[in-house]
Write an enzyme that holds these catalytic residues in place. Structure first.
Site, PDB file in Angstrom:
ATOM      1  N   VAL A   1     -21.237   3.295  -3.031  1.00  0.00           N
ATOM      2  CA  VAL A   1     -20.754   4.678  -3.171  1.00  0.00           C
ATOM      3  C   VAL A   1     -19.791   4.838  -4.349  1.00  0.00           C
ATOM      4  CG1 VAL A   1     -21.109   5.254  -0.747  1.00  0.00           C
ATOM      5  CG2 VAL A   1     -18.886   4.381  -1.488  1.00  0.00           C
TER       6      VAL A   1
ATOM      7  N   TYR B   1       0.852  -1.202   0.000  1.00  0.00           N
ATOM      8  CA  TYR B   1       0.000   0.000   0.000  1.00  0.00           C
ATOM      9  C   TYR B   1       0.883   1.246   0.000  1.00  0.00           C
ATOM     10  CZ  TYR B   1      -4.052  -2.972   1.112  1.00  0.00           C
ATOM     11  OH  TYR B   1      -5.040  -3.927   1.087  1.00  0.00           O
TER      12      TYR B   1
ATOM     13  N   LEU C   1     -18.044  -1.167   0.421  1.00  0.00           N
ATOM     14  CA  LEU C   1     -19.007  -0.206  -0.130  1.00  0.00           C
ATOM     15  C   LEU C   1     -19.012  -0.173  -1.654  1.00  0.00           C
ATOM     16  CD1 LEU C   1     -18.475   2.686   2.446  1.00  0.00           C
ATOM     17  CD2 LEU C   1     -20.162   0.828   2.477  1.00  0.00           C
TER      18      LEU C   1
HETATM   19  N1  NAP Z   1      -7.041  -7.914   0.635  1.00  0.00           N
HETATM   20  C1  NAP Z   1      -7.202  -7.271  -0.492  1.00  0.00           C
HETATM   21  O1  NAP Z   1      -6.940  -7.792  -1.593  1.00  0.00           O
HETATM   22  C2  NAP Z   1      -7.725  -5.870  -0.444  1.00  0.00           C
HETATM   23  C3  NAP Z   1      -8.113  -5.222  -1.629  1.00  0.00           C
HETATM   24  C4  NAP Z   1      -8.611  -3.927  -1.533  1.00  0.00           C
HETATM   25  C5  NAP Z   1      -8.722  -3.310  -0.292  1.00  0.00           C
HETATM   26  N2  NAP Z   1      -8.300  -3.968   0.842  1.00  0.00           N
HETATM   27  C6  NAP Z   1      -8.410  -3.339   2.175  1.00  0.00           C
HETATM   28  O2  NAP Z   1      -9.738  -2.988   2.385  1.00  0.00           O
HETATM   29  C7  NAP Z   1      -9.808  -1.621   2.764  1.00  0.00           C
HETATM   30  C8  NAP Z   1     -11.130  -1.070   2.349  1.00  0.00           C
HETATM   31  O3  NAP Z   1     -11.268  -1.077   0.941  1.00  0.00           O
HETATM   32  P1  NAP Z   1     -11.836   0.215   0.245  1.00  0.00           P
HETATM   33  O4  NAP Z   1     -10.956   1.346   0.560  1.00  0.00           O
HETATM   34  O5  NAP Z   1     -12.125  -0.079  -1.172  1.00  0.00           O
HETATM   35  O6  NAP Z   1     -13.191   0.336   1.088  1.00  0.00           O
HETATM   36  P2  NAP Z   1     -14.568   1.048   1.007  1.00  0.00           P
HETATM   37  O7  NAP Z   1     -14.879   1.431   2.409  1.00  0.00           O
HETATM   38  O8  NAP Z   1     -15.522   0.143   0.278  1.00  0.00           O
HETATM   39  O9  NAP Z   1     -14.358   2.323   0.082  1.00  0.00           O
HETATM   40  C9  NAP Z   1     -13.658   3.447   0.494  1.00  0.00           C
HETATM   41  C10 NAP Z   1     -13.888   4.516  -0.544  1.00  0.00           C
HETATM   42  O10 NAP Z   1     -15.278   4.877  -0.535  1.00  0.00           O
HETATM   43  C11 NAP Z   1     -15.400   6.266  -0.288  1.00  0.00           C
HETATM   44  N3  NAP Z   1     -16.563   6.454   0.577  1.00  0.00           N
HETATM   45  C12 NAP Z   1     -16.807   5.861   1.750  1.00  0.00           C
HETATM   46  N4  NAP Z   1     -18.003   6.260   2.241  1.00  0.00           N
HETATM   47  C13 NAP Z   1     -18.509   7.115   1.336  1.00  0.00           C
HETATM   48  C14 NAP Z   1     -19.714   7.843   1.254  1.00  0.00           C
HETATM   49  N5  NAP Z   1     -20.637   7.774   2.222  1.00  0.00           N
HETATM   50  N6  NAP Z   1     -19.938   8.609   0.160  1.00  0.00           N
HETATM   51  C15 NAP Z   1     -18.999   8.693  -0.811  1.00  0.00           C
HETATM   52  N7  NAP Z   1     -17.827   8.034  -0.794  1.00  0.00           N
HETATM   53  C16 NAP Z   1     -17.588   7.259   0.270  1.00  0.00           C
HETATM   54  C17 NAP Z   1     -14.129   6.673   0.386  1.00  0.00           C
HETATM   55  O11 NAP Z   1     -13.860   8.050   0.141  1.00  0.00           O
HETATM   56  P3  NAP Z   1     -13.483   9.020   1.379  1.00  0.00           P
HETATM   57  O12 NAP Z   1     -12.120   8.600   1.854  1.00  0.00           O
HETATM   58  O13 NAP Z   1     -13.512  10.379   0.734  1.00  0.00           O
HETATM   59  O14 NAP Z   1     -14.553   8.850   2.405  1.00  0.00           O
HETATM   60  C18 NAP Z   1     -13.100   5.772  -0.270  1.00  0.00           C
HETATM   61  O15 NAP Z   1     -12.691   6.306  -1.512  1.00  0.00           O
HETATM   62  C19 NAP Z   1      -8.585  -0.978   2.113  1.00  0.00           C
HETATM   63  O16 NAP Z   1      -8.228   0.228   2.738  1.00  0.00           O
HETATM   64  C20 NAP Z   1      -7.565  -2.068   2.339  1.00  0.00           C
HETATM   65  O17 NAP Z   1      -7.076  -1.998   3.663  1.00  0.00           O
HETATM   66  C21 NAP Z   1      -7.828  -5.225   0.781  1.00  0.00           C
END
Ligand code: NAP
Length: 285
Positions: free
Chosen positions: A198, A36, A194
């Protein structure tokens, strides 16, 4: 959290504030990976740990290894997965150095290495545990059969499988992942929880009609429970009896705090199925 954002001083400051907000709101588990931000996320997190006395003792830190980018270590080699003992041990040393900690709470293998040799991975895990470098081990994006294979060689339990679960990607419900987790007391963690709510999920296949239908159901439920659509999504995940832990990725401090609402909603079985029906575009058979 991808806490370094675009790497600018403003993004880094926002990321640090997000970690602080999460900690002060009661979040105790922080998810990292060696890749990351090219290692910068772990380094920034170490700065927060330095800034907040006692934080390290009160939280669980996960990091992941096993994905090697192209040209690593020499020009011309392709992107690949690498679960060799040598690479796992070297990766953990890098993680500990960047996080500035002596022991990692949970090490996950990031994506299954098609060439992994279960005994070799078990040997690496044992070496890390004996050296006090890692407490617990798990996997990410593993199919149930891959987890079973690795567990068959490991003396220590694999405690988690972190997979994508969201309204678009419900494979974990269908392919035995969540059944295995429930049966073996393995904690499933949902990444990109999400997606499809979103932002478009990875490999989005929803049509505009699908999206409108799903949104209408989210809207109905959000109104009913006096909350927002994305909170309903988290509640939907939390309702599953396997005990899914959503890994939220927002770096917005207000959203981090607001997400806790999901824990308190008395979500019904009927609404869980109504959202599934909206997602599928048809009732269950
Ligand atoms: N193991 C794997 O292969 C793998 C792969 C991908 C991710 N991950 C892990 O999973 C974590 C979460 O994944 P993710 O970041 O994709 O999670 P997520 O919580 O589904 O999405 C986060 C994104 O959504 C936006 N967001 C959240 N709430 C919102 C709302 N109410 N309205 C508009 N936009 C909103 C955030 O923007 P803002 O920051 O502006 O709120 C951010 O860009 C990662 O940080 C990582 O640690 C693991």
């Amino acid at each position: 959290m991808r806490i370094v954002g675009d790497g600018s001083p403003e993004s880094r400051q926002k990321g640090k504030l997000a970690v602080r907000a999460a900690y002060e709101s009661g979040f105790t588990h922080f998810d990292h990976a060696d890749i990351y931000g090219g290692g910068e996320c772990e380094k920034l997190f170490a700065e927060v740990l330095r800034d907040i006395p006692g934080m390290r003792e009160n939280i669980i830190i996960t990091s992941k290894c096993g994905i090697r980018g192209k040209d690593n270590p020499i020009s011309g080699v392709p992107a690949r997965y690498d679960f060799s003992k040598e690479y796992i041990l070297k990766s953990v040393d890098g993680i500990l150095t960047r996080l500035q900690i002596d022991t990692l709470d949970i090490l996950l293998l990031h994506r299954p290495d098609y060439l992994f040799q279960a005994e070799e991975v078990a040997d690496a895990f044992q070496t890390l545990q004996d050296a006090g470098k890692v407490r617990y081990f798990g996997v990410s994006n593993f199919k149930p059969s891959q987890l079973t294979l690795l567990q068959s060689a490991c003396p220590m339990p694999l405690i988690t499988n972190q997979v994508e679960i969201n309204v678009h990607n419900i494979n974990a419900l269908l392919d035995g992942t969540l059944d295995q987790c429930q049966q073996e007391h393995i904690s499933p963690q949902a990444w990109c929880p999400l997606g499809g709510v979103v932002y478009p999920a990875w490999g989005n296949t929803f049509s505009p009609e699908d999206e409108a239908r799903i949104k209408a159901e989210f809207d109905r439920q959000a109104k009913k429970y006096d909350t927002e659509n994305w909170i309903i999504m988290l509640t939907w995940l939390l309702k599953h009896p396997a005990g899914i832990f959503p890994i939220i990725g927002t770096t917005n401090s207000n959203r981090i705090k607001a997400s806790l609402q999901a824990l308190k909603i008395p979500y019904s079985r009927e609404d869980w199925y109504s959202l599934l029906e909206a997602r599928n575009g048809q009732p269950v058979p």
